[in-house]
Design a protein around this motif. Sequence first.
Motif, mmCIF file in Angstrom:
data_model
loop_
_atom_site.group_PDB
_atom_site.id
_atom_site.type_symbol
_atom_site.label_atom_id
_atom_site.label_comp_id
_atom_site.label_asym_id
_atom_site.label_seq_id
_atom_site.Cartn_x
_atom_site.Cartn_y
_atom_site.Cartn_z
ATOM 1 N N UNK A 7 0.823 -1.202 0.000
ATOM 2 C CA UNK A 7 0.000 0.000 0.000
ATOM 3 C C UNK A 7 0.862 1.260 0.000
ATOM 4 N N UNK A 8 1.919 1.261 0.790
ATOM 5 C CA UNK A 8 2.827 2.403 0.827
ATOM 6 C C UNK A 8 3.423 2.665 -0.549
ATOM 7 N N UNK A 9 3.873 1.615 -1.193
ATOM 8 C CA UNK A 9 4.454 1.747 -2.530
ATOM 9 C C UNK A 9 3.430 2.276 -3.526
ATOM 10 N N UNK A 10 2.216 1.760 -3.462
ATOM 11 C CA UNK A 10 1.166 2.211 -4.388
ATOM 12 C C UNK A 10 0.823 3.688 -4.171
ATOM 13 N N UNK A 11 0.748 4.117 -2.925
ATOM 14 C CA UNK A 11 0.431 5.518 -2.639
ATOM 15 C C UNK A 11 1.569 6.437 -3.071
ATOM 16 N N UNK A 12 2.803 6.021 -2.834
ATOM 17 C CA UNK A 12 3.952 6.813 -3.285
ATOM 18 C C UNK A 12 3.956 6.925 -4.810
ATOM 19 N N UNK A 13 3.615 5.836 -5.480
ATOM 20 C CA UNK A 13 3.547 5.847 -6.940
ATOM 21 C C UNK A 13 2.449 6.792 -7.414
ATOM 22 N N UNK A 14 1.301 6.749 -6.755
ATOM 23 C CA UNK A 14 0.184 7.632 -7.132
ATOM 24 C C UNK A 14 0.584 9.096 -7.000
ATOM 25 N N UNK A 15 1.289 9.436 -5.938
ATOM 26 C CA UNK A 15 1.745 10.817 -5.752
ATOM 27 C C UNK A 15 2.746 11.187 -6.845
ATOM 28 N N UNK A 16 3.609 10.235 -7.197
ATOM 29 C CA UNK A 16 4.575 10.488 -8.263
ATOM 30 C C UNK A 16 3.921 10.724 -9.613
ATOM 31 N N UNK A 17 2.824 10.043 -9.851
ATOM 32 C CA UNK A 17 2.097 10.185 -11.120
ATOM 33 C C UNK A 17 1.265 11.457 -11.135
ATOM 34 N N UNK A 18 0.605 11.736 -10.004
ATOM 35 C CA UNK A 18 -0.279 12.899 -9.926
ATOM 36 C C UNK A 18 -0.088 13.574 -8.572
ATOM 37 N N UNK A 22 -5.018 14.256 -3.785
ATOM 38 C CA UNK A 22 -5.080 14.423 -2.335
ATOM 39 C C UNK A 22 -5.298 13.116 -1.560
ATOM 40 N N UNK A 23 -6.169 12.208 -2.010
ATOM 41 C CA UNK A 23 -6.362 10.971 -1.245
ATOM 42 C C UNK A 23 -5.071 10.169 -1.041
ATOM 43 N N UNK A 24 -4.154 10.224 -1.989
ATOM 44 C CA UNK A 24 -2.897 9.496 -1.828
ATOM 45 C C UNK A 24 -2.059 10.109 -0.712
ATOM 46 N N UNK A 25 -2.031 11.432 -0.620
ATOM 47 C CA UNK A 25 -1.295 12.094 0.450
ATOM 48 C C UNK A 25 -1.874 11.736 1.809
ATOM 49 N N UNK A 26 -3.196 11.805 1.908
ATOM 50 C CA UNK A 26 -3.856 11.523 3.180
ATOM 51 C C UNK A 26 -3.658 10.058 3.572
ATOM 52 N N UNK A 27 -3.826 9.160 2.620
ATOM 53 C CA UNK A 27 -3.621 7.743 2.912
ATOM 54 C C UNK A 27 -2.208 7.446 3.363
ATOM 55 N N UNK A 28 -1.229 8.009 2.672
ATOM 56 C CA UNK A 28 0.167 7.768 3.035
ATOM 57 C C UNK A 28 0.500 8.430 4.365
ATOM 58 N N UNK A 29 -0.030 9.611 4.615
ATOM 59 C CA UNK A 29 0.207 10.270 5.906
ATOM 60 C C UNK A 29 -0.350 9.427 7.046
ATOM 61 N N UNK A 30 -1.545 8.869 6.853
ATOM 62 C CA UNK A 30 -2.142 8.029 7.898
ATOM 63 C C UNK A 30 -1.320 6.764 8.136
ATOM 64 N N UNK A 31 -0.834 6.159 7.072
ATOM 65 C CA UNK A 31 0.033 4.988 7.241
ATOM 66 C C UNK A 31 1.299 5.358 8.002
ATOM 67 N N UNK A 32 1.945 6.430 7.566
ATOM 68 C CA UNK A 32 3.199 6.854 8.204
ATOM 69 C C UNK A 32 2.997 7.211 9.682
ATOM 70 N N UNK A 39 9.604 0.274 9.529
ATOM 71 C CA UNK A 39 10.006 0.524 8.138
ATOM 72 C C UNK A 39 9.026 1.461 7.450
ATOM 73 N N UNK A 40 7.812 1.530 7.963
ATOM 74 C CA UNK A 40 6.766 2.351 7.349
ATOM 75 C C UNK A 40 6.471 3.599 8.169
ATOM 76 N N UNK A 41 6.471 3.457 9.476
ATOM 77 C CA UNK A 41 6.116 4.582 10.359
ATOM 78 C C UNK A 41 7.201 5.656 10.286
ATOM 79 N N UNK A 42 6.745 6.888 10.068
ATOM 80 C CA UNK A 42 7.660 8.019 9.999
ATOM 81 C C UNK A 42 6.844 9.283 10.282
ATOM 82 N N UNK A 43 6.892 9.724 11.529
ATOM 83 C CA UNK A 43 6.097 10.870 11.941
ATOM 84 C C UNK A 43 6.418 12.136 11.178
#
Length: 95
Positions: A7-18, A22-32, A39-43
Motif C-alpha cells: 500500500x505504501x508503494x502504491x500511494x507513493x507511486x500515485x503521488x509520483x504520477x499525480x 489528495x487521497x494518496x497524500x492523506x492515505x500515506x500520511x495516515x500509514x506513516x 520501516x513504514x512509520x515516519x512521523x
Amino acid sequence: MSGFDYLTTRLETAIGINADYEPAYIGLARLRATVKDPRIRNGREAVELAETICTRTDSPQVGYLHTLAMAYAADGQFDKATATAETALELARRH
C-alpha cells in the motif's frame, strides 16, 4: 512484501504520477503516522504529507485536519496535535 509495504508503494507511486491527488497524500500520511512497523512509520514524513494537503485547500476539511493531528502526535508534537484535533472537532460541530 506485507500489505502495508504494498500500500505504501502504491500511494507513493500515485503521488509520483499525480502530485495533486489528495487521497494518496492523506492515505500515506495516515500509514506513516499509525502503522507500527518501523520501516513504514515516519512521523516527520506524515506531518509533511498532511501539511501539504492542508495548505493546498482553501477551507480546512475535518478529515485532513484529523490526519494532520495524528501526524503531529506520531512526530511527538503533542501540543500541535491537540490544537489541530480541537480545530477539527470545532469544524465538525459547525457542519
